[in-house]
Design an enzyme around this catalytic site. Structure first.
Site, PDB file in Angstrom:
ATOM      1  N   HIS A  24      -1.755  -9.129  -9.448  1.00  0.00           N
ATOM      2  CA  HIS A  24      -2.867  -8.451 -10.128  1.00  0.00           C
ATOM      3  C   HIS A  24      -4.211  -8.904  -9.557  1.00  0.00           C
ATOM      4  CE1 HIS A  24      -0.708  -6.105 -13.176  1.00  0.00           C
ATOM      5  NE2 HIS A  24       0.173  -7.085 -13.137  1.00  0.00           N
ATOM      6  N   ASP A  53      -4.975  -7.689  -6.311  1.00  0.00           N
ATOM      7  CA  ASP A  53      -5.318  -6.762  -5.213  1.00  0.00           C
ATOM      8  C   ASP A  53      -6.287  -5.657  -5.616  1.00  0.00           C
ATOM      9  OD1 ASP A  53      -3.409  -5.221  -6.568  1.00  0.00           O
ATOM     10  OD2 ASP A  53      -2.486  -4.463  -4.723  1.00  0.00           O
ATOM     11  N   SER A  79      15.705  13.659   0.549  1.00  0.00           N
ATOM     12  CA  SER A  79      16.157  12.273   0.384  1.00  0.00           C
ATOM     13  C   SER A  79      17.668  12.279   0.230  1.00  0.00           C
ATOM     14  CB  SER A  79      15.522  11.649  -0.860  1.00  0.00           C
ATOM     15  OG  SER A  79      16.199  10.439  -1.174  1.00  0.00           O
ATOM     16  N   ASP A 105       0.932  -3.341  -1.569  1.00  0.00           N
ATOM     17  CA  ASP A 105       2.277  -2.874  -1.239  1.00  0.00           C
ATOM     18  C   ASP A 105       2.326  -2.177   0.119  1.00  0.00           C
ATOM     19  OD1 ASP A 105       2.655  -3.777  -3.761  1.00  0.00           O
ATOM     20  OD2 ASP A 105       3.092  -1.821  -4.658  1.00  0.00           O
ATOM     21  N   TYR A 119      -1.026  -1.273 -17.228  1.00  0.00           N
ATOM     22  CA  TYR A 119      -1.623  -1.569 -15.928  1.00  0.00           C
ATOM     23  C   TYR A 119      -3.071  -1.057 -15.893  1.00  0.00           C
ATOM     24  CZ  TYR A 119      -2.054  -1.651 -10.785  1.00  0.00           C
ATOM     25  OH  TYR A 119      -2.465  -1.891  -9.499  1.00  0.00           O
TER      26      TYR A 119
HETATM   27  P1  ADP Z   1       8.570   0.725  -6.998  1.00  0.00           P
HETATM   28  O1  ADP Z   1       7.610   1.071  -5.918  1.00  0.00           O
HETATM   29  O2  ADP Z   1       8.269  -0.559  -7.659  1.00  0.00           O
HETATM   30  O3  ADP Z   1       9.995   0.810  -6.570  1.00  0.00           O
HETATM   31  P2  ADP Z   1       7.491   3.128  -8.120  1.00  0.00           P
HETATM   32  O4  ADP Z   1       7.570   3.744  -9.485  1.00  0.00           O
HETATM   33  O5  ADP Z   1       6.160   2.847  -7.563  1.00  0.00           O
HETATM   34  O6  ADP Z   1       8.405   1.820  -8.157  1.00  0.00           O
HETATM   35  O7  ADP Z   1       8.250   4.075  -7.100  1.00  0.00           O
HETATM   36  C1  ADP Z   1       9.531   4.574  -7.408  1.00  0.00           C
HETATM   37  C2  ADP Z   1       9.579   6.048  -7.043  1.00  0.00           C
HETATM   38  O8  ADP Z   1       9.661   6.175  -5.598  1.00  0.00           O
HETATM   39  C3  ADP Z   1      10.817   6.761  -7.543  1.00  0.00           C
HETATM   40  O9  ADP Z   1      10.628   7.230  -8.867  1.00  0.00           O
HETATM   41  C4  ADP Z   1      10.924   7.912  -6.557  1.00  0.00           C
HETATM   42  O10 ADP Z   1      10.029   8.952  -6.883  1.00  0.00           O
HETATM   43  C5  ADP Z   1      10.463   7.268  -5.254  1.00  0.00           C
HETATM   44  N1  ADP Z   1      11.628   6.785  -4.510  1.00  0.00           N
HETATM   45  C6  ADP Z   1      12.053   5.512  -4.370  1.00  0.00           C
HETATM   46  N2  ADP Z   1      13.178   5.445  -3.618  1.00  0.00           N
HETATM   47  C7  ADP Z   1      13.472   6.715  -3.257  1.00  0.00           C
HETATM   48  C8  ADP Z   1      14.492   7.340  -2.468  1.00  0.00           C
HETATM   49  N3  ADP Z   1      15.447   6.603  -1.907  1.00  0.00           N
HETATM   50  N4  ADP Z   1      14.449   8.673  -2.315  1.00  0.00           N
HETATM   51  C9  ADP Z   1      13.481   9.402  -2.894  1.00  0.00           C
HETATM   52  N5  ADP Z   1      12.502   8.900  -3.637  1.00  0.00           N
HETATM   53  C10 ADP Z   1      12.479   7.577  -3.834  1.00  0.00           C
HETATM   54 MG    MG Z   2       5.516   1.402  -6.191  1.00  0.00          MG
END
Ligand code: ADP
Ligand code: MG
Length: 385
Positions: free
Chosen positions: A34, A36, A67, A172, A224
């Site tokens: 927290h 950044d 995906s 990130d 957040y």
């Molecule tokens: P984090 O970055 O902590 O994993 P976030 O909520 O920021 O969590 O991002 C997660 C989102 O990223 C998922 O809800 C999806 O929309 C996208 N995502 C993550 N992995 C995939 C994947 N393998 N294929 C498609 N979308 C993905």
């Molecule tokens: Mg994320």
């Protein structure tokens, strides 16, 4: 999924070879939480978990996205119709990157993209940044844009902030784009100046475990936003651009000035002490001394996030408390909080006992079983073929 499989998946989907295959990792943050969005310091390293994308250019203003990890089929979008906050599906991440590149004046004319990721989604390990950065790097190479890692990170952050609509900091994306194997990245989020800090835990008989609690608490997004707003209020009350401008030596004076602003005071104290902890860890690692000394700094960071910033939760506290009770050198939540993952620094010889203790504590508390894995600093974004 490896490069070859993603390449083959692309051919099956789109009926032609991709022009290349790229990878971008998820990350874990060693210390600096927290900070950044307060222009402060962070110290993430890249995980071996990666998003892999096979990509080919198009010239007709069309973006096709797929995906391998979801059942949602191929999405087909028109570049001239990309609109911020119009898409709440996963496609917003890659589409947002294309949108941000075009907004910045880069002549991207379309792409076919097929990707797959081994970064656990929603675990605080930045699966979203991995997807953004892999797409940005692929387009940077294919369209010969000549952008550097930190510039790609800025564009990806803009994609996530403006196009997706998630107000995240710059850590990130920079971690995914700029980390190097065997190193943690000491990053100043004000100017994105960076330093690669060697981190070879195994050489000292140590391990860093990531414990994914597999929980995400529903209110995390709103909380957040509240923390961000509170930090901005603190900076405004103290007359600085960002909390990063309050030196650790001036913390008590700053808190005195905040008087009875109890909540803002707690947020300020976390951010200022957390920046100090990042600098402490950098100094410890650079001194070439015993890395075990980093442990208590991690644990102090957790206490600050739990008690002052108030972004921990029962599952994260249980990981930290159980690990410390079973010989861990240090432990803390990592990522935004309210679920997600914790990290544990431990002697290699204690890993088995400690992992079992955490699993048993979760079972006894009626929580879903956590996922535990060892994290070794891996490479940042790169072309695979
Ligand atoms: P984090 O970055 O902590 O994993 P976030 O909520 O920021 O969590 O991002 C997660 C989102 O990223 C998922 O809800 C999806 O929309 C996208 N995502 C993550 N992995 C995939 C994947 N393998 N294929 C498609 N979308 C993905
Ligand atoms: Mg994320």
């Amino acid at each position: 999924m490896g490069a070859q499989e993603v390449r083959e998946g692309f051919v099956r989907l789109y009926g032609a070879e991709p022009e290349g295959v790229w990878a971008a990792p998820g990350r874990v943050n060693l210390i600096g939480e927290h900070t950044d969005y307060n222009d402060g310091f962070v110290m993430p390293f890249a995980l071996p978990h990666i998003a892999v994308a096979a990509v080919a250019r198009r010239t007709d203003g069309v973006l096709r996205l797929h995906s391998a990890d979801l059942d949602s089929g191929v999405a087909e979008l028109r570049l001239d119709e990309l609109t911020p906050e119009s898409d709440d599906a996963w496609t917003a991440y890659p589409a947002g990157v294309v949108w941000a590149l075009r907004e910045a004046g880069h002549a991207v004319t379309g792409a076919d993209i097929h990707l797959s990721s081994t970064v656990p989604s929603g675990a605080g390990l930045s699966s979203s940044a991995a997807i953004e950065v892999v797409v940005a790097l692929a387009l940077n190479d294919l369209y010969a844009l000549g952008l550097q890692g930190w510039q790609l990170a800025r564009l990806c952050q803009r994609a996530e902030n403006v196009y997706v609509g998630a107000p995240t900091g710059i850590m990130d994306q920079t971690a995914s784009a700029c980390c190097e194997a065997g190193h943690a990245l000491f990053l100043d989020t004000r100017d994105l100046s960076q330093k690669q800090i060697p981190l070879d835990l195994a050489a000292e008989g140590l391990r860093l475990l990531v414990v994914d609690t597999q929980v995400t608490h529903a209110h995390s997004g709103g909380e957040y936003g509240k923390r961000r707003a509170g930090c901005e209020k603190g900076a405004a009350l103290l007359g600085v651009d960002a909390l990063r401008d309050i030196a650790y030596a001036d913390l008590d004076a700053a808190l005195a000035r905040l008087g009875d602003e109890e909540e803002v005071s707690r947020l300020v104290r976390h951010v200022v002490t957390e920046d100090q902890r990042v600098e402490q860890v950098v100094a410890l690692l650079e001194s070439g001394g015993d890395t075990r000394a980093v442990g208590p700094v991690l644990t102090a960071g957790h206490a600050s996030l739990r008690d002052d910033f108030r972004v921990s939760c029962a599952e994260l506290d249980l990981v930290v408390d159980t690990a410390l009770a079973h010989g861990a050198l240090g432990a803390r939540m990592t990522g935004g909080g309210f679920g997600g993952s914790a990290i544990v620094l431990a002697e290699a010889t204690d890993v088995e006992t400690l992992t079992k203790a955490v699993e048993e504590a979760f079972a006894a508390a009626g929580h879903k079983a956590p996922r535990v894995f060892e994290a070794v600093p891996a490479a940042g974004a790169r072309r695979l073929g």
